[in-house]
Write a protein that holds these residues in place. Structure first.
Motif, short mmCIF file in Angstrom:
data_model
loop_
_atom_site.label_atom_id
_atom_site.label_comp_id
_atom_site.label_asym_id
_atom_site.label_seq_id
_atom_site.Cartn_x
_atom_site.Cartn_y
_atom_site.Cartn_z
N HIS A 117 77.50 67.88 -38.88
CA HIS A 117 78.90 67.45 -38.98
C HIS A 117 79.27 66.46 -37.87
CE1 HIS A 117 79.52 70.61 -41.96
NE2 HIS A 117 78.91 71.44 -41.14
N LEU A 118 78.38 65.56 -37.57
CA LEU A 118 78.62 64.59 -36.50
C LEU A 118 79.65 63.55 -36.94
CD1 LEU A 118 77.86 63.31 -33.74
CD2 LEU A 118 76.09 62.03 -34.97
N ASN A 119 80.61 63.28 -36.06
CA ASN A 119 81.60 62.23 -36.30
C ASN A 119 81.32 61.11 -35.30
OD1 ASN A 119 83.78 60.63 -36.92
ND2 ASN A 119 85.32 62.01 -36.09
N ALA A 120 80.56 60.11 -35.75
CA ALA A 120 80.21 58.98 -34.88
C ALA A 120 81.34 57.97 -34.90
CB ALA A 120 78.90 58.36 -35.34
N ASN A 121 82.43 58.33 -34.24
CA ASN A 121 83.62 57.49 -34.23
C ASN A 121 83.65 56.61 -32.99
OD1 ASN A 121 84.20 59.32 -32.23
ND2 ASN A 121 85.75 60.43 -33.42
N ALA A 122 84.80 55.99 -32.73
CA ALA A 122 84.93 55.09 -31.59
C ALA A 122 84.72 55.83 -30.27
CB ALA A 122 86.30 54.42 -31.61
N SER A 123 85.20 57.06 -30.17
CA SER A 123 85.02 57.84 -28.94
C SER A 123 83.55 58.14 -28.68
CB SER A 123 85.82 59.15 -29.03
OG SER A 123 87.20 58.89 -29.15
N PHE A 124 82.84 58.47 -29.75
CA PHE A 124 81.42 58.76 -29.60
C PHE A 124 80.66 57.54 -29.09
CE2 PHE A 124 77.14 58.54 -31.44
CZ PHE A 124 76.58 59.70 -30.92
#
Length: 707
Positions: A588-595
């Motif tokens: 369930h990884l969320n590779a968003n801007a924060s990541f």
């Protein structure tokens, strides 16, 4: 020899003191690089890559130009992982190396063109050459071998279309003088083995798919009728590493056919690694084991589980002093292994430096475990005393359920027994081996202070941690890391540590279904749930740790299907300034801007692989990250999302960054797409091995490499 080295070291120490530590001169004069002796400068220059050495440092001044071309710096050269070295740069380097280099490795330089590889013919003094992963056809190999008459060690890939009949007589002559050969087989073939009559070391990697891109089954039947079958009259070391597939196993048996008739007299290393629970049967294995035992010179042994019984193993080890042993997934051999090692079944057990016991006490798919299925601290203590020089120990897919009752020698925890391996440098453990109980720990996610463990780690293939609040967990659970503390105190020199949770299997399909068939269902071991943040925080005591693998540990998704350790992960990444490789697998990884903002702090990152079945990614943030981290040459993302979105981002990254990064490999693809297997097949093997967990079924000692 040791006296000479000591004398040189002492002389260098005196020169360093004279050059930079003289209190009488330091006050009045400044000391620069040019004031250091040639010996000291050469020691410094050994840590500079050959690209910088010849193309940058050599241009500083006349003195450095002379030193940079010193034969001690240019005799053994490796361009592996020199991702910024494009074709033009490599040609310049080869031109300058031509009269000096004797050992040259271009292993994994998949981006170099064939015309650049032709320039290797300039290096006529080369005795050891590794071009694994390079674009080398049989005709190009023939031209190369015809120019390298001094070659004694060769490593290369056998690709589709390879034809040994295209080798010239001069090339065959060079092959006949080889003593070491490493072949990576990507198509059914004997390669050049039939031409190598003087081989002493043969290393094979089988990576052939059972089905072609067109969906046609691959067959090895044509090889049976070939007259040029390999013979190993002088062979001393044989290693074979297989990827999953029936074709690979069939081909291996063809290579081993000669052993059924005649076992080479000097054979002392025999390592065969086949993934999966049911390797193809080889009837000649018992007679081979007996032959190895009779000669008394066995150094390394690994055989698949179905090839060896207790009696054959006993005969193979009797009278020998092995250095490397692997009994991965061989539960039936459990009693004999320890009897041989602890009760005089080998000549000198203290010679053993590498031992793989992965899954040796595992009863597959058994939920009703008994004491005999667990690692016993007392037995491991005896092993630590009898095999006191072990440096590499693999206990993955075993089990240990801690009881507070002391053993016969007073042991109370497995980690306390493992602490007696004073020379240990590499250790692989099941998660339950760290636990002091089967109780699930309370996990705190409020503290944002990152563990010092991750400051400066060179490589962290998998990260899945929460922030640790030192006082909170201990107050709730008592001294939960007392066993681990014993291990850390006894083995402070660990450089590699792997902690594997129960039932962990990568979702990448390369090792399916064999990997899934080799492990138990996830979550069967309650003791593994007793491992938490306190254990991870305690690892900061390992000041020499360079590689850490955390796979399938209980710090998983929260109940709502999200990652409950995202803040901790981002804080950790911000501290990893030396990180060069990251492989993160989380459903369930969320590779968003924060990541990607946090990941951009890893300024030295070179290889990135994200695997998330239900994960999402931000295309704009990904592009910004690639711009900031200019050393990244591998960006592989197997996530959720549509095929269009994945292909669009992949195209954007390749078009924008390929010109300045000649080695750039970008693969962005939906993890659940039906064509994923064919996409993975296009990834260069040298990179594919990095992103695919082999479940530690490989036990190839480092010293067996020809380079």
């Amino acid at each position: 020899m040791s006296g000479t080295l000591t004398s040189v070291s002492e002389d260098m120490d005196r020169q360093i003191v004279q050059a930079v530590g003289d209190e009488d001169t330091m006050s009045s004069t400044s000391v620069g690089m040019s004031d250091l002796s040639d010996e000291i400068l050469l020691c410094i220059l050994r840590h500079v890559t050959v690209c910088d050495l010849l193309l940058n440092v050599a241009n500083v001044c006349h003195k450095l130009q002379t030193l940079c071309h010193d034969k001690t710096l240019l005799t053994h050269v490796s361009l592996s992982e020199e991702y910024l070295a494009d074709d033009q740069l490599v040609r310049q380097i080869l031109k300058q190396l031509a009269n000096h280099v004797q050992s040259l490795s271009l292993n994994g330089c998949y981006w170099l063109s064939g015309s650049t590889l032709d320039q290797l013919a300039r290096c006529r003094a080369v005795t050891h050459l590794d071009v694994t992963g390079c674009r080398l056809t049989s005709i190009r190999l023939s031209r190369l071998l015809s120019s390298l008459s001094s070659l004694r060690s060769l490593a290369f890939d056998v690709t589709a279309g390879f034809n040994s009949a295209q080798l010239s007589s001069e090339a065959v002559g060079s092959l006949s003088r080889l003593s070491e050969l490493r072949q990576t087989l990507l198509t059914p073939s004997y390669g050049v083995v039939p031409c190598c009559a003087q081989l002493r070391k043969l290393m094979l990697q089988f990576d052939i798919s059972d089905v072609t891109r067109e969906g046609v089954g691959v067959c090895c039947q044509l090889m049976v009728g070939q007259s040029s079958v390999p013979h190993y009259q002088q062979l001393e070391e044989f290693t074979a590493r297989l990827a999953p597939g029936e074709v690979n196993q069939t081909l291996l048996l063809l290579y081993l056919a000669v052993f059924s008739v005649h076992v080479p007299k000097r054979l002392r290393v025999f390592l065969v690694s086949i993934p999966g629970p049911n390797p193809a049967h080889w009837p000649a294995a018992p007679s081979l084991a007996q032959s190895l035992g009779q000669r008394g010179e066995l150094e390394a042994l690994q055989l698949p589980r179905s090839w060896l019984d207790s009696l054959s193993l006993k005969r193979a080890l009797e009278g020998n002093s092995p250095k490397h042993l692997s009994f991965s997934r061989c539960p039936s051999l459990w009693p004999q292994v320890f009897q041989s090692l602890l009760e005089g079944g080998v000549r000198d057990a203290k010679q053993l430096t590498s031992l793989n016991l992965s899954g040796i006490n595992q009863v597959l798919y058994s939920e009703c475990r008994n004491v005999d299925d667990h690692l016993v601290p007392g037995t491991m203590s005896r092993l630590a005393v009898g095999c006191s020089n072990i440096k590499q120990l693999n206990l993955m897919h075993t089990h240990y359920h801690h009881e507070h009752t002391p053993g016969p020698a007073g042991e109370t925890h497995l980690c306390g027994s493992l602490a007696k391996f004073r020379h240990l440098r590499s250790l692989t453990l099941p998660a339950c081996a760290l636990s002091d109980s089967s109780n699930s720990h309370h996990i705190s996610a409020n503290n944002t202070s990152p563990s010092p463990l991750f400051l400066g780690l060179k490589k962290v293939p998998r990260v899945g941690i929460q922030n640790h609040k030192p006082d909170s967990e201990s107050s709730l659970s008592g001294d939960t890391t007392s066993g681990l503390a014993q291990l850390l105190a006894g083995c402070p020199f660990l450089e590699t540590l792997e902690l594997i949770g129960p039932g962990f299997v990568s979702t990448l399909p390369r090792l399916e279904p064999c990997a899934r068939a080799s492990v138990e269902p996830r979550g069967m071991c309650a003791w593994a749930r007793g491992v938490g943040d306190a254990h991870l925080a305690a690892l900061e005591a390992l000041h020499r740790l360079r590689r850490l693998t955390l796979a399938g540990l209980p710090w998983g998704p929260a109940g709502d299907g999200t990652m409950n350790y995202t803040p901790a992960l981002l804080d950790t990444l911000k501290q990893c300034s030396q990180l060069q490789e990251l492989r993160l697998e989380q459903p369930h990884l969320n590779a968003n801007a924060s990541f990607f903002e946090a990941l951009s702090s890893c300024s030295r990152l070179r290889r990135l692989c994200l695997i998330s079945r239900s994960g999402t990614f931000d295309p704009s943030a990904t592009e910004t990250f690639m711009e900031r981290c200019c050393h990244v040459v591998m960006c592989h993302m197997f996530m959720g999302g549509t095929l269009v979105a994945c292909r669009t981002l992949q195209k954007v990254l390749l078009e924008r960054f390929s010109a300045e990064r000649s080695a750039l490999s970008v693969v962005i693809y939906p993890l659940q797409h039906e064509d994923l297997s064919s996409v993975i097949r296009d990834i260069p093997l040298t990179l594919l091995d990095r992103i695919t967990l082999f479940q530690s079924h490989v036990a190839q000692p480092p010293h067996l490499s020809p380079l």
